[in-house]
Design a protein around this motif. Structure first.
Motif, mmCIF file in Angstrom:
data_model
loop_
_atom_site.group_PDB
_atom_site.id
_atom_site.type_symbol
_atom_site.label_atom_id
_atom_site.label_comp_id
_atom_site.label_asym_id
_atom_site.label_seq_id
_atom_site.Cartn_x
_atom_site.Cartn_y
_atom_site.Cartn_z
ATOM 1 N N SER A 70 -26.876 -10.455 28.423
ATOM 2 C CA SER A 70 -28.032 -11.200 27.838
ATOM 3 C C SER A 70 -27.562 -12.696 27.446
ATOM 4 C CB SER A 70 -28.549 -10.527 26.955
ATOM 5 O OG SER A 70 -29.204 -9.294 27.241
ATOM 6 N N THR A 71 -26.492 -12.808 26.799
ATOM 7 C CA THR A 71 -25.674 -14.261 26.553
ATOM 8 C C THR A 71 -26.072 -15.152 27.916
ATOM 9 O OG1 THR A 71 -24.249 -13.026 25.549
ATOM 10 C CG2 THR A 71 -23.859 -15.461 25.503
ATOM 11 N N ALA A 72 -25.867 -14.654 29.010
ATOM 12 C CA ALA A 72 -26.005 -15.743 30.043
ATOM 13 C C ALA A 72 -27.666 -15.725 30.914
ATOM 14 C CB ALA A 72 -25.092 -15.378 31.206
ATOM 15 N N ALA A 85 -25.278 -11.191 17.941
ATOM 16 C CA ALA A 85 -26.019 -9.911 17.980
ATOM 17 C C ALA A 85 -25.074 -8.853 17.165
ATOM 18 C CB ALA A 85 -25.764 -9.392 19.618
ATOM 19 N N GLN A 86 -23.786 -9.004 17.180
ATOM 20 C CA GLN A 86 -22.907 -8.066 16.386
ATOM 21 C C GLN A 86 -22.731 -8.556 14.937
ATOM 22 O OE1 GLN A 86 -19.575 -7.744 19.209
ATOM 23 N NE2 GLN A 86 -20.965 -7.297 20.797
ATOM 24 N N GLY A 87 -23.290 -9.641 14.708
ATOM 25 C CA GLY A 87 -22.747 -10.447 13.341
ATOM 26 C C GLY A 87 -23.416 -10.316 12.247
ATOM 27 N N GLU A 146 -34.752 -0.343 19.252
ATOM 28 C CA GLU A 146 -34.531 -1.999 20.069
ATOM 29 C C GLU A 146 -35.078 -2.725 19.029
ATOM 30 O OE1 GLU A 146 -33.277 -2.352 23.106
ATOM 31 O OE2 GLU A 146 -33.467 -0.282 24.101
ATOM 32 N N GLY A 147 -34.382 -4.061 18.837
ATOM 33 C CA GLY A 147 -34.916 -4.770 18.010
ATOM 34 C C GLY A 147 -33.948 -6.280 17.807
ATOM 35 N N GLY A 148 -34.553 -7.007 17.462
ATOM 36 C CA GLY A 148 -33.794 -8.097 16.898
ATOM 37 C C GLY A 148 -34.388 -9.488 16.222
HETATM 38 C C1 LIG Z 1 -26.025 -6.123 21.820
HETATM 39 C C2 LIG Z 1 -25.833 -7.695 22.471
HETATM 40 C C3 LIG Z 1 -26.909 -8.343 23.096
HETATM 41 C C4 LIG Z 1 -28.296 -7.699 23.284
HETATM 42 O O1 LIG Z 1 -29.099 -7.137 22.240
HETATM 43 P P1 LIG Z 1 -30.031 -6.376 22.614
HETATM 44 O O2 LIG Z 1 -30.970 -6.301 21.203
HETATM 45 O O3 LIG Z 1 -30.055 -5.089 23.325
HETATM 46 O O4 LIG Z 1 -31.078 -7.351 23.314
HETATM 47 C C5 LIG Z 1 -26.441 -9.710 23.256
HETATM 48 N N1 LIG Z 1 -25.164 -10.249 23.096
HETATM 49 C C6 LIG Z 1 -24.334 -9.438 22.595
HETATM 50 C C7 LIG Z 1 -22.831 -9.873 22.159
HETATM 51 C C8 LIG Z 1 -24.615 -8.191 22.423
HETATM 52 O O5 LIG Z 1 -23.591 -7.323 21.563
#
Ligand SMILES: *Cc1c(COP(=O)(O)O)cnc(C)c1O
Length: 378
Positions: free
Chosen positions: A85-87, A156-158, A189-191
């Motif tokens: 997803s980063t890219a 995302a992990q931070g 699922e969320g962000g």
């Molecule tokens: C998990 C993760 C994502 C994507 O997160 P989603 O909430 O599943 O879209 C993106 N970048 C990194 C580095 C991730 O670990």
């Protein structure tokens, strides 16, 4: 012998009661009370000018790419050692990911290689805080300032981690969190998107609400809402936000529990590092991490893969990642490499993630460490 899964989502016990409240409120679409509580909690935690829940970190990164106004051929500098997803978020806008190598210690983007990757087409830098351990943000922000680039943190992990006391995701112009089931604080699922540079705030709301000024209607700033820009549907429903609120309330305690597990792994594996058969994670002085992950680095791809099989036989489920993006099918098609990928390739071959979930006991950690020792110490 007990089977130890790699991940087990932690439930706080309040999720269902909050979901019942959302149900009773009869507001099930986005931006109800629970979403507002979550946004405010994130703003208080990070100091972000605005925090907006999204349905994933992927959606937050896509919003970031839209806000950065990425056009066809614009370049975005990022590590190859990261999740797709980063890219992908930038490739969707016609952007070109420019991959640079990672540092051998934190496995984060090597900030000393970024400047060499800058061209007249460069628009943004996307640092990824691997395992919730911060990138060298002071250097990255300085490069961005001198070259007039945007910084979009893939945090995302931070969540709950800091760099020199500053929460990850709050340092760049924009930041993205994930609440996916495999992360520390979860919603299935969320962000969330953190808008740190306030001049993006209004447009971020519009993009997240299908390109409409609906949020301004709710605040009474306009008397009808309409299509004003491009956008998509990036907001989660209230059921998701209700679940997430139960997690946010105890985010501190969840982090403490994860850190205790991480520290126990770190202690029991120290002799194997001394024996030279593996390397443990390295946390720089000025980083406070969130124990998102415990990984070890083995001596070779063969030894790593052999260990996965032997651990599986002993009831311990471990996983590896990532296939470097520069060597993936889509990465080769849409991106390009700057410099060598020596560390990226070697880490991708040699890294192994160990089980880490709230509820794991010391006996699980000892069983895992014991199985590793039996396998790799002759
Ligand atoms: C998990 C993760 C994502 C994507 O997160 P989603 O909430 O599943 O879209 C993106 N970048 C990194 C580095 C991730 O670990």
């Amino acid at each position: 012998m007990e089977f130890i899964p790699f991940n087990k989502p932690y439930m706080t016990g309040r999720e269902l009661s909050y979901i019942a409240q959302a149900h009773a409120n009869s507001h099930l679409s986005g931006d109800g009370n629970f979403t507002k509580k979550c946004n405010m909690w994130l703003e208080a935690l990070t100091g972000a000018h605005k925090a907006l829940l999204t349905h994933s970190c992927t959606a937050a990164l896509e919003t970031g790419a839209l806000l950065a106004d990425i056009q066809s051929g614009d370049e975005v500098i990022m590590p190859s050692y990261t999740f797709v997803s980063t890219a992908n978020a930038f490739v969707l806008r016609g952007g070109v990911p420019v991959f640079v190598d990672i540092r051998p210690d934190t496995l984060n983007i090597d900030e000393t290689l970024i400047e060499k990757a800058i061209t007249s087409r460069t628009k943004a830098i996307v640092p990824v805080h691997y395992a919730g351990v911060a990138c060298e943000m002071d250097v990255i922000m300085d490069i961005a300032k001198r070259h007039n680039l945007l910084v979009i943190e893939d945090a995302a992990q931070g969540i709950m981690s800091t760099y020199k006391g500053r929460p990850l995701g709050s340092i760049g112009h924009l930041g993205a969190y994930s609440f996916h089931e495999t992360k520390n604080i979860i919603a299935g699922e969320g962000g969330a998107l953190l808008v740190n540079d306030e001049h993006f705030a209004e447009r971020a709301e519009i993009i997240r609400e299908k390109g409409t000024n609906r949020s301004q209607l709710f605040r009474g700033q306009v008397d009808k809402y309409t299509w004003v820009d491009i956008g998509s549907s990036y907001l989660p429903g209230e059921i998701t936000a209700a679940f997430l609120w139960a997690q946010m309330e105890v985010a501190e305690a969840i982090t403490e529990k994860r850190l205790a597990i991480w520290k126990h792994y770190h202690e029991v594996l120290a002799p194997l590092e001394t024996a030279g058969v593996l390397r443990r994670p390295i946390i720089p002085e000025d980083c406070r991490h969130n124990a998102h992950m415990y990984y070890i680095l083995l001596q070779s791809l063969e030894k790593r893969n052999e260990l996965i099989d032997r651990l599986q036989e002993q009831g311990v489920n471990t996983v590896f990642h990532y296939v470097p993006l520069h060597s993936s099918l889509a990465g080769m098609r849409y991106g390009r490499v700057c410099g060598t990928m020596i560390n990226t390739i070697s880490v991708s071959d040699c890294l192994l993630r160990l089980p880490l979930w709230v509820g794991m006991g010391e006996m699980h950690i000892d069983q895992t460490a014991g199985a590793i020792k039996r396998t790799i110490c002759p």
